[in-house]
Design a protein around this motif. Structure first.
Motif, mmCIF file in Angstrom:
data_model
loop_
_atom_site.group_PDB
_atom_site.id
_atom_site.type_symbol
_atom_site.label_atom_id
_atom_site.label_comp_id
_atom_site.label_asym_id
_atom_site.label_seq_id
_atom_site.Cartn_x
_atom_site.Cartn_y
_atom_site.Cartn_z
ATOM 1 N N ASN A 43 0.863 -1.059 0.027
ATOM 2 C CA ASN A 43 0.096 -0.107 0.050
ATOM 3 C C ASN A 43 1.090 1.274 -0.013
ATOM 4 O O ASN A 43 1.694 1.420 1.102
ATOM 5 C CB ASN A 43 -0.971 0.043 1.145
ATOM 6 C CG ASN A 43 -1.690 1.285 1.293
ATOM 7 O OD1 ASN A 43 -1.621 2.135 0.773
ATOM 8 N ND2 ASN A 43 -2.869 1.156 1.909
ATOM 9 N N GLU A 44 1.142 1.988 -1.088
ATOM 10 C CA GLU A 44 1.969 3.182 -1.244
ATOM 11 C C GLU A 44 1.556 4.367 -0.254
ATOM 12 O O GLU A 44 2.622 4.839 0.218
ATOM 13 C CB GLU A 44 1.804 3.536 -2.821
ATOM 14 C CG GLU A 44 2.296 2.957 -3.747
ATOM 15 C CD GLU A 44 2.813 3.422 -5.173
ATOM 16 O OE1 GLU A 44 2.380 4.566 -5.173
ATOM 17 O OE2 GLU A 44 2.453 2.690 -6.289
ATOM 18 N N LEU A 45 0.391 4.594 0.155
ATOM 19 C CA LEU A 45 0.189 5.600 1.121
ATOM 20 C C LEU A 45 0.803 4.942 2.238
ATOM 21 O O LEU A 45 1.322 5.758 3.268
ATOM 22 C CB LEU A 45 -1.415 5.670 1.235
ATOM 23 C CG LEU A 45 -1.989 6.949 2.191
ATOM 24 C CD1 LEU A 45 -0.943 8.085 1.767
ATOM 25 C CD2 LEU A 45 -3.475 6.859 2.093
ATOM 26 N N GLU A 46 0.625 3.976 2.735
ATOM 27 C CA GLU A 46 0.921 3.247 4.195
ATOM 28 C C GLU A 46 2.352 3.365 4.166
ATOM 29 O O GLU A 46 3.035 3.684 4.978
ATOM 30 C CB GLU A 46 0.359 1.761 4.150
ATOM 31 C CG GLU A 46 0.662 1.171 5.743
ATOM 32 C CD GLU A 46 0.143 -0.138 5.764
ATOM 33 O OE1 GLU A 46 0.938 -1.014 6.481
ATOM 34 O OE2 GLU A 46 -1.038 -0.427 5.137
ATOM 35 N N GLU A 47 3.144 3.017 2.899
ATOM 36 C CA GLU A 47 4.564 2.794 3.151
ATOM 37 C C GLU A 47 5.267 4.323 3.036
ATOM 38 O O GLU A 47 6.017 4.634 3.948
ATOM 39 C CB GLU A 47 5.215 2.412 1.871
ATOM 40 C CG GLU A 47 4.962 0.851 1.573
ATOM 41 C CD GLU A 47 5.570 0.003 2.433
ATOM 42 O OE1 GLU A 47 6.938 0.531 2.595
ATOM 43 O OE2 GLU A 47 5.017 -1.153 3.314
ATOM 44 N N THR A 49 3.503 6.818 4.640
ATOM 45 C CA THR A 49 3.303 7.318 6.111
ATOM 46 C C THR A 49 4.313 6.733 6.831
ATOM 47 O O THR A 49 4.730 7.399 7.758
ATOM 48 C CB THR A 49 2.003 6.864 6.535
ATOM 49 O OG1 THR A 49 0.776 7.333 5.503
ATOM 50 C CG2 THR A 49 1.477 7.228 7.658
ATOM 51 N N LYS A 50 4.708 5.613 6.648
ATOM 52 C CA LYS A 50 5.471 4.902 7.662
ATOM 53 C C LYS A 50 7.069 5.518 7.675
ATOM 54 O O LYS A 50 7.714 5.755 8.333
ATOM 55 C CB LYS A 50 5.743 3.516 7.314
ATOM 56 C CG LYS A 50 4.616 2.637 8.053
ATOM 57 C CD LYS A 50 4.795 1.193 7.565
ATOM 58 C CE LYS A 50 3.634 0.393 8.137
ATOM 59 N NZ LYS A 50 4.080 -1.052 7.864
ATOM 60 N N ALA A 51 7.498 5.938 6.330
ATOM 61 C CA ALA A 51 8.767 6.485 5.923
ATOM 62 C C ALA A 51 8.623 8.056 6.537
ATOM 63 O O ALA A 51 9.638 8.247 7.147
ATOM 64 C CB ALA A 51 8.941 6.802 4.502
ATOM 65 N N VAL A 52 7.809 8.577 6.457
ATOM 66 C CA VAL A 52 7.511 10.282 6.985
ATOM 67 C C VAL A 52 7.645 9.998 8.582
ATOM 68 O O VAL A 52 8.354 10.685 9.276
ATOM 69 C CB VAL A 52 6.295 10.800 6.521
ATOM 70 C CG1 VAL A 52 6.073 12.047 6.860
ATOM 71 C CG2 VAL A 52 6.395 11.303 5.201
ATOM 72 N N SER A 53 6.926 9.001 9.071
ATOM 73 C CA SER A 53 6.848 8.894 10.535
ATOM 74 C C SER A 53 8.341 8.691 10.959
ATOM 75 O O SER A 53 8.715 9.126 11.985
ATOM 76 C CB SER A 53 6.036 7.764 11.026
ATOM 77 O OG SER A 53 4.355 8.094 10.705
#
Length: 165
Positions: A43-47, A49-53
């Motif tokens: 899931n690109e959005l999830e990936e 979000t994890k990277a930004v977090s």
């Protein structure tokens, strides 16, 4: 050799594919390991979000300076780009072209043959665009690999255009 490939046919938007710029694309994959590991749908959005977090967490803990490990990571990434063998999934390009309702297959026109496959199979394809840090000038501009890697030894080469039918 012309490295530009047209994606046309039963699509709402004709797309010009330029493998020369894919080295800078975040969707690129390492072909030396891609077919040996288990594939999972991301899931690109999830990936993202994890990277930004993760980045935000690092800045909170260490401050906004670049720690030595980050500089080392950047150097490693540069070396990897200059010496790696990379590919990119075909699916995002096909989806961005917006297939028309009556589209059923994709035809790859090469210098010496034509290869046709159903859209469901085409969505799994990987386009190889560099080998050992160099573009595929002699038998490229891309090599077309099936998603399961079954044609890794004999990919579709010398693709001139892609037509959705």
């Amino acid at each position: 050799m012309n490295s530009i490939i047209l994606l046309k046919g039963k699509v709402n938007y004709q797309i010009t594919l330029d493998p020369g710029v894919w080295i800078f694309d975040d969707r690129k994959i390492d072909l030396t390991t891609y077919f040996q590991q288990e594939q999972e749908e991301k899931n690109e959005l999830e990936e993202y979000t994890k990277a930004v977090s993760k980045h935000w967490e690092r800045e909170i803990r260490e401050g906004a300076i670049f720690p030595p490990t980050l500089k080392t990571e950047q150097k490693f990434e540069k070396i990897k780009i200059l010496t790696g063998t990379f590919g990119i999934p075909f699916k995002p390009f096909l989806l961005n072209a917006e297939l028309q309702e009556n589209a059923s297959e994709v035809r790859f026109i090469t210098e010496d043959r034509e290869v046709t496959m159903p859209i469901s199979d085409a969505l799994q394809l990987i386009f190889g665009f560099s080998k050992d840090g160099k573009p595929l000038n002699e038998d490229g501009p891309i090599h077309v690999y099936y998603g399961d890697g079954s044609n890794i030894e004999y990919p579709i080469k010398k693709v001139k255009e892609i037509i959705v039918q």
